[in-house]
Write an enzyme that holds these catalytic residues in place. Structure first.
Site, mmCIF file in Angstrom:
data_model
loop_
_atom_site.group_PDB
_atom_site.id
_atom_site.type_symbol
_atom_site.label_atom_id
_atom_site.label_comp_id
_atom_site.label_asym_id
_atom_site.label_seq_id
_atom_site.Cartn_x
_atom_site.Cartn_y
_atom_site.Cartn_z
ATOM 1 N N TYR A 22 0.617 -1.537 0.311
ATOM 2 C CA TYR A 22 -0.325 0.229 -0.012
ATOM 3 C C TYR A 22 0.802 1.159 -0.202
ATOM 4 O O TYR A 22 0.691 1.665 -0.708
ATOM 5 C CB TYR A 22 -1.102 -0.326 1.170
ATOM 6 C CG TYR A 22 -2.029 1.356 2.008
ATOM 7 C CD1 TYR A 22 -2.854 2.107 0.470
ATOM 8 C CD2 TYR A 22 -1.214 2.003 2.565
ATOM 9 C CE1 TYR A 22 -3.447 2.727 1.407
ATOM 10 C CE2 TYR A 22 -1.498 3.160 3.430
ATOM 11 C CZ TYR A 22 -3.043 3.802 2.039
ATOM 12 O OH TYR A 22 -3.582 5.051 2.629
ATOM 13 N N PHE A 23 1.986 1.527 0.625
ATOM 14 C CA PHE A 23 2.462 2.938 0.789
ATOM 15 C C PHE A 23 3.373 2.649 -0.128
ATOM 16 O O PHE A 23 3.795 3.592 -1.208
ATOM 17 C CB PHE A 23 3.643 2.250 2.230
ATOM 18 C CG PHE A 23 3.005 2.763 3.069
ATOM 19 C CD1 PHE A 23 2.955 3.616 3.809
ATOM 20 C CD2 PHE A 23 2.274 1.520 4.327
ATOM 21 C CE1 PHE A 23 2.466 4.561 4.856
ATOM 22 C CE2 PHE A 23 2.142 2.007 5.071
ATOM 23 C CZ PHE A 23 2.460 3.658 5.661
#
Length: 219
Positions: free
Chosen positions: A129-130
């Site tokens: 996600y990051f």
């Protein structure tokens, strides 16, 4: 202004819609279910019922017609990789292309501080996600739009203080969603802040003053 919020039913998006309504702006958005649409219509919000992950660029561009600004505040929040790629990755790319087609130049994205949660042992899906959020920041920052990327620290549901710390680099702590929404509303209307990445944390400066402090000296 007419503002279209992708993620209008989310925590920040819903609060932002209210902030903009108080300013007299027209607020529009994208929802996935008709029940959500009916609920938001009671608040005077106009929404389009579609799934961002399967919409075409041209369909999204049609929804952007007559808009003055777009806010992308949707996100998987570290859910499945499929959802993260579809929304946080492909979704924002689609929105950027649709904005160009629709002739909407002002584009604000709610991202995430790169060092968020670094003190924790994160799973692979959250790390993914990051990575996707960073990639989306890069893509938007290289576009020809009048973009602003806002990176808030850890979001909370506290009432909000009306004061923040805002700048090119901030410590990662926490900030109330309501203060994020207030900051976004100010940024949308501050046209002198353009093509900037700003990080947001709890702080002691009134939000309107914090935004003005980031106006470039030559603007």
């Amino acid at each position: 202004m007419n503002v279209f919020i992708i993620g209008i039913n989310g925590g920040v998006g819903r609060l932002l819609s209210r902030q903009l309504q108080e300013r007299g702006d027209g607020v529009y958005g994208l929802v996935r279910q008709r029940e959500q649409q009916a609920e938001l219509e009671k608040e005077g919000l106009s929404t389009t019922v579609r799934d961002l992950s399967i919409m075409t660029v041209n369909e999204l561009a049609a929804a952007f017609d007559n808009m003055d600004a777009i806010v992308f505040s949707a996100g998987s929040n570290g859910g499945s990789r499929e959802a993260t790629k579809a929304i946080d990755g492909d979704g924002i790319e689609k929105a950027i292309d649709a904005a160009r087609i629709a002739g909407v130049d002002r584009f604000l994205s709610v991202s995430v501080l790169p060092e968020s949660w670094r003190e924790r042992a994160l799973g692979d899906d959250v790390e993914y996600y990051f990575a996707i959020k960073k990639s989306a920041d890069v893509i938007l920052s290289r576009s020809d739009l009048d973009w602003v990327i806002l990176r808030p620290s850890m979001l909370t549901d506290d009432p909000g203080s009306g004061t923040v710390s805002l700048g090119p680099a901030e410590h990662h702590d926490q900030v109330a969603r309501k203060d994020v929404a207030r900051t976004l509303a100010e940024l949308i209307h501050e046209s002198r802040i353009s093509r900037q990445i700003l990080e947001l944390n709890a702080g002691s400066m009134p939000i309107s003053a914090a935004v003005r402090a980031n106006v470039p000296a030559d603007a």
